[in-house]
Design a protein around this motif. Structure first.
Motif, mmCIF file in Angstrom:
data_model
loop_
_atom_site.group_PDB
_atom_site.id
_atom_site.type_symbol
_atom_site.label_atom_id
_atom_site.label_comp_id
_atom_site.label_asym_id
_atom_site.label_seq_id
_atom_site.Cartn_x
_atom_site.Cartn_y
_atom_site.Cartn_z
ATOM 1 N N LEU A 88 15.379 -16.342 -10.685
ATOM 2 C CA LEU A 88 15.375 -15.311 -9.648
ATOM 3 C C LEU A 88 14.125 -15.456 -8.800
ATOM 4 C CD1 LEU A 88 16.582 -12.253 -11.716
ATOM 5 C CD2 LEU A 88 17.883 -13.606 -10.104
ATOM 6 N N VAL A 89 14.297 -15.297 -7.509
ATOM 7 C CA VAL A 89 13.182 -15.483 -6.585
ATOM 8 C C VAL A 89 12.448 -14.160 -6.416
ATOM 9 C CG1 VAL A 89 12.550 -16.161 -4.250
ATOM 10 C CG2 VAL A 89 14.457 -17.274 -5.386
ATOM 11 N N SER A 90 11.146 -14.182 -6.590
ATOM 12 C CA SER A 90 10.363 -12.966 -6.400
ATOM 13 C C SER A 90 10.072 -12.780 -4.913
ATOM 14 C CB SER A 90 9.047 -13.054 -7.184
ATOM 15 O OG SER A 90 8.311 -14.175 -6.753
ATOM 16 N N PRO A 91 9.772 -11.547 -4.484
ATOM 17 C CA PRO A 91 9.494 -11.319 -3.067
ATOM 18 C C PRO A 91 8.322 -12.176 -2.591
ATOM 19 C CG PRO A 91 9.691 -9.238 -4.251
ATOM 20 C CD PRO A 91 9.700 -10.325 -5.277
ATOM 21 N N THR A 92 8.374 -12.519 -1.319
ATOM 22 C CA THR A 92 7.331 -13.362 -0.732
ATOM 23 C C THR A 92 6.119 -12.519 -0.375
ATOM 24 O OG1 THR A 92 9.073 -14.723 0.205
ATOM 25 C CG2 THR A 92 6.865 -15.010 1.109
ATOM 26 N N THR A 93 4.976 -12.914 -0.913
ATOM 27 C CA THR A 93 3.750 -12.196 -0.565
ATOM 28 C C THR A 93 3.326 -12.576 0.845
ATOM 29 O OG1 THR A 93 2.395 -13.922 -1.564
ATOM 30 C CG2 THR A 93 2.976 -12.050 -2.954
ATOM 31 N N PRO A 95 0.101 -11.424 4.062
ATOM 32 C CA PRO A 95 -1.032 -10.564 4.398
ATOM 33 C C PRO A 95 -0.522 -9.199 4.850
ATOM 34 C CG PRO A 95 -1.148 -12.656 5.586
ATOM 35 C CD PRO A 95 0.174 -12.614 4.907
ATOM 36 N N PRO A 96 -1.256 -8.135 4.552
ATOM 37 C CA PRO A 96 -0.776 -6.802 4.942
ATOM 38 C C PRO A 96 -0.675 -6.651 6.454
ATOM 39 C CG PRO A 96 -3.018 -6.686 4.072
ATOM 40 C CD PRO A 96 -2.543 -8.091 3.861
ATOM 41 N N ALA A 97 0.454 -6.120 6.893
ATOM 42 C CA ALA A 97 0.661 -5.904 8.326
ATOM 43 C C ALA A 97 -0.220 -4.750 8.795
ATOM 44 C CB ALA A 97 2.126 -5.582 8.599
ATOM 45 N N PHE A 162 3.876 -7.542 0.763
ATOM 46 C CA PHE A 162 4.990 -8.468 0.907
ATOM 47 C C PHE A 162 5.431 -8.464 2.367
ATOM 48 C CE2 PHE A 162 5.146 -6.687 -3.395
ATOM 49 C CZ PHE A 162 4.982 -7.857 -4.130
ATOM 50 N N THR A 163 6.383 -9.312 2.698
ATOM 51 C CA THR A 163 6.807 -9.409 4.098
ATOM 52 C C THR A 163 7.485 -8.132 4.586
ATOM 53 O OG1 THR A 163 8.838 -10.467 3.332
ATOM 54 C CG2 THR A 163 7.072 -11.908 4.102
ATOM 55 N N SER A 164 8.131 -7.367 3.677
ATOM 56 C CA SER A 164 8.845 -6.170 4.131
ATOM 57 C C SER A 164 8.344 -4.886 3.492
ATOM 58 C CB SER A 164 10.344 -6.328 3.847
ATOM 59 O OG SER A 164 10.551 -6.512 2.462
ATOM 60 N N THR A 180 3.559 3.732 -0.564
ATOM 61 C CA THR A 180 4.427 2.569 -0.349
ATOM 62 C C THR A 180 5.036 2.677 1.041
ATOM 63 O OG1 THR A 180 4.945 2.473 -2.703
ATOM 64 C CG2 THR A 180 6.425 1.294 -1.214
ATOM 65 N N VAL A 181 4.826 1.635 1.844
ATOM 66 C CA VAL A 181 5.349 1.598 3.214
ATOM 67 C C VAL A 181 6.327 0.433 3.295
ATOM 68 C CG1 VAL A 181 4.737 1.504 5.664
ATOM 69 C CG2 VAL A 181 3.106 2.442 4.020
ATOM 70 N N ILE A 182 7.526 0.694 3.819
ATOM 71 C CA ILE A 182 8.540 -0.355 3.927
ATOM 72 C C ILE A 182 8.918 -0.572 5.391
ATOM 73 C CG2 ILE A 182 9.479 0.093 1.628
ATOM 74 C CD1 ILE A 182 11.837 1.519 3.019
ATOM 75 N N LYS A 183 9.423 -1.774 5.666
ATOM 76 C CA LYS A 183 9.869 -2.106 7.027
ATOM 77 C C LYS A 183 11.326 -1.669 7.163
ATOM 78 C CE LYS A 183 8.900 -5.852 10.012
ATOM 79 N NZ LYS A 183 8.607 -7.278 10.110
ATOM 80 N N THR A 184 11.619 -0.838 8.157
ATOM 81 C CA THR A 184 12.979 -0.358 8.403
ATOM 82 C C THR A 184 13.415 -0.787 9.801
ATOM 83 O OG1 THR A 184 12.324 1.753 9.401
ATOM 84 C CG2 THR A 184 12.461 1.678 6.984
ATOM 85 N N ASP A 185 14.630 -0.396 10.167
ATOM 86 C CA ASP A 185 15.140 -0.723 11.508
ATOM 87 C C ASP A 185 14.338 -0.046 12.610
ATOM 88 O OD1 ASP A 185 17.103 -2.202 10.306
ATOM 89 O OD2 ASP A 185 18.611 -0.627 10.395
ATOM 90 N N VAL A 186 13.665 1.056 12.269
ATOM 91 C CA VAL A 186 12.905 1.799 13.282
ATOM 92 C C VAL A 186 11.404 1.593 13.120
ATOM 93 C CG1 VAL A 186 14.686 3.525 13.696
ATOM 94 C CG2 VAL A 186 13.035 3.886 11.858
#
Length: 197
Positions: A88-93, A95-97, A162-164, A180-186
């Protein structure tokens, strides 16, 4: 002797079509014949045309057939068997956005901003532009009387990135917030927080 008149043909046809209705035995015999013909056609026609479900397999063959790398099945054994061939592939680390860290900082500033008399609805309205829609109902259960912090005392520091998504710690004059901050459509939105100290 050939039938020469239309009346004679009609009589013959009438006798053929009315034969099954003459007695219960005739009716049962006719139904058995019809069922036998339908079943025979259901068996013979797919063999003549070739069954697409068994394309590439000879009749009666029970050998395993590989459909794609890592997945195999046997036509006589049952459901497909899945085998994982790669870990299983772990999420890609990453740099913090900067935008994500800014959202964490602004969210923490809105979280600590609850002067005396602030209602939960007023507090949530300040958090709404920075929070996911799914997390807002969870935030409604917060008792503002238990929020001891009144100001942010430092810059956010990414603890996971991570990237997202990122997880950042923001110090306050009360507990340190792990956000925890996530990347969404908005854009970047807060999907969870914890008090870590």
């Amino acid at each position: 002797m050939p039938i020469r008149t239309n009346r004679g043909r009609a009589a013959v046809y009438r006798r053929l079509w009315s034969w099954p209705l003459r007695s219960p035995a005739h009716l049962v015999g006719t139904l058995v014949m019809v069922v036998a013909i339908v079943v025979s056609a259901g068996i013979v026609i797919p063999r003549l045309l070739g069954d697409p479900g068994r394309a590439g397999a000879s009749p009666g063959a029970g050998a395993a057939t590989t459909t794609s790398p890592g997945t195999s099945y046997s036509s006589t054994v049952g459901p497909p068997e899945t085998r994982l061939t790669a870990p299983l592939v772990s999420p890609t680390t990453a740099p913090p956005a900067p935008e994500a860290l800014k959202v964490a900082e602004d969210w923490a500033a809105a979280w600590v901003d609850h002067p005396q008399g602030t209602t939960i609805d007023q507090w949530l309205e300040r958090l709404r532009p920075l929070t996911t829609e799914e997390y807002l109902p969870v935030m409604r259960s917060v008792d503002l009387g238990n929020v001891s912090a009144t100001r942010v005392t430092g810059k956010p520091r990414a603890t996971e990135s991570f990237t997202s998504s990122i997880k950042a710690e923001v110090p306050t004059d009360g507990p340190t917030l792990s956000i925890t901050v996530i990347k969404t459509d908005v854009g970047w939105r807060v999907s969870r927080y914890d008090q870590v100290g």
